[in-house]
Design an enzyme around this catalytic site. Structure first.
Site, PDB file in Angstrom:
ATOM      1  N   GLU A 233      -1.876  -9.421  -1.798  1.00 15.56           N
ATOM      2  CA  GLU A 233      -4.025  -9.310  -1.620  1.00 15.56           C
ATOM      3  C   GLU A 233      -4.156  -9.314  -2.211  1.00 15.56           C
ATOM      4  OE1 GLU A 233      -4.830  -8.099   2.893  1.00 15.56           O
ATOM      5  OE2 GLU A 233      -3.259  -6.468   2.367  1.00 15.56           O
TER       6      GLU A 233
ATOM      7  N   GLU B 256       2.424  -6.070   7.379  1.00 16.57           N
ATOM      8  CA  GLU B 256       2.159  -5.072   8.131  1.00 16.57           C
ATOM      9  C   GLU B 256       2.030  -5.080   9.300  1.00 16.57           C
ATOM     10  OE1 GLU B 256      -0.470  -6.054   3.858  1.00 16.57           O
ATOM     11  OE2 GLU B 256       0.244  -6.497   5.555  1.00 16.57           O
TER      12      GLU B 256
ATOM     13  N   GLY C 117      -0.517  -4.966   0.108  1.00 19.04           N
ATOM     14  CA  GLY C 117      -2.131  -4.664  -0.971  1.00 19.04           C
ATOM     15  C   GLY C 117      -1.132  -5.678  -1.769  1.00 19.04           C
TER      16      GLY C 117
ATOM     17  N   ALA D  39       0.376  -1.053  -0.896  1.00 19.00           N
ATOM     18  CA  ALA D  39       0.200  -0.121   0.455  1.00 19.00           C
ATOM     19  C   ALA D  39       0.742   1.874  -0.362  1.00 19.00           C
ATOM     20  CB  ALA D  39      -1.176   0.325   1.141  1.00 19.00           C
TER      21      ALA D  39
END
Length: 257
Positions: free
Chosen positions: A111, A131, A108, A64
């Site tokens: 994911e 994370e 991310g 991210a």
């Protein structure tokens, strides 16, 4: 919609989406919005039968965009239901999506790859959910999809320590479909997509729908759902064409009817 963070291209009946936000392809809200829009356009285009998502030449997506999160608080994320629309959009997409991953697929990025139906990895691919190192946790499926893919023990370790999983382990663990040389990643991924476009379209849609219900339904209900879809495909022109072509020893010409 004019795209600034992705590049799109239609090759035969494959809708390709390439992340295009610098070396690391940080997963910003703008990039995700464009990605969801492109997927929506392809999903509603009758000329597209399969999609492919690619990253950069060296890195798929390193995670991210941390700068976007640094000053946000619970109320900001909760009120906006951050990642809710993105998750729903992938779940509602009916056509198969293949991720071709080279290099880092972290946070991310991991994911995003897992939201696709198939992951094909280059030899350099590394997957991870780091994370925890930022004082937070995965929010786009990193605890749920990863656990379903590789099991509780590995998912716990990766989420709790930030350990990365390299391509060979990812294949052994069931996270990726296959591992190929980096230089062949794009061609191998496109070849799988092309093979899917050659299959009867209605059967492709039915198979994706059935497989994706495996974690939602008890076995008895899942078997019934599968059986009913199987029955329904016997009413299609493609079933007649496929069986007739087999008898006549020729390549079938599927029409999606």
């Amino acid at each position: 919609m004019a795209y600034e963070n992705i590049v799109t291209e239609v090759i035969d009946q494959v809708g390709m989406i390439k992340l295009n936000r610098g070396k690391y392809n940080p997963l910003s809200k703008a990039l995700l919005d464009e990605l969801i829009d492109a997927i929506h356009q392809y999903d509603h285009n009758d000329d597209i039968r399969c999609m492919v998502i690619l990253g950069g030449d060296e890195i798929f997506c390193a995670g991210a965009d941390i700068k976007e999160f640094a000053d946000l608080h619970f109320v900001d994320l909760f009120a906006a239901n951050r990642f809710g629309h993105e998750t729903d959009s992938f779940l509602q997409c009916r056509k198969p999506i293949i991720a071709g991953v080279i290099g880092l697929a972290l946070g991310g990025g991991c994911e995003l790859a897992m939201m696709c139906d198939i992951i094909i990895a280059g030899e350099s691919a590394e997957f991870g959910q780091p994370e925890i190192n930022l004082g937070i946790m995965a929010g786009l499926g990193g605890t749920q999809r990863l656990t379903r893919a590789v099991g509780k023990a590995k998912a716990m370790e990766m989420n709790l320590t930030g350990r990365r999983m390299k391509a060979d382990e990812a294949e052994r663990s069931g996270l990726v479909s296959r591992v190929v040389p980096d230089k062949s990643l794009v061609s191998e991924t496109m070849a799988v997509a092309k093979k899917i476009t050659e299959q009867p379209p209605l059967a492709v849609l039915a198979i994706k729908e059935a497989v994706n219900l495996v974690d939602s339904l008890p076995l008895r209900e899942g078997l019934l759902f599968e059986r009913r879809l199987f029955h329904s495909l016997f009413s299609t022109e493609d079933k007649n064409e496929g069986t007739q072509a087999f008898v006549e020893k020729r390549t079938p010409n599927f029409s999606g009817k």
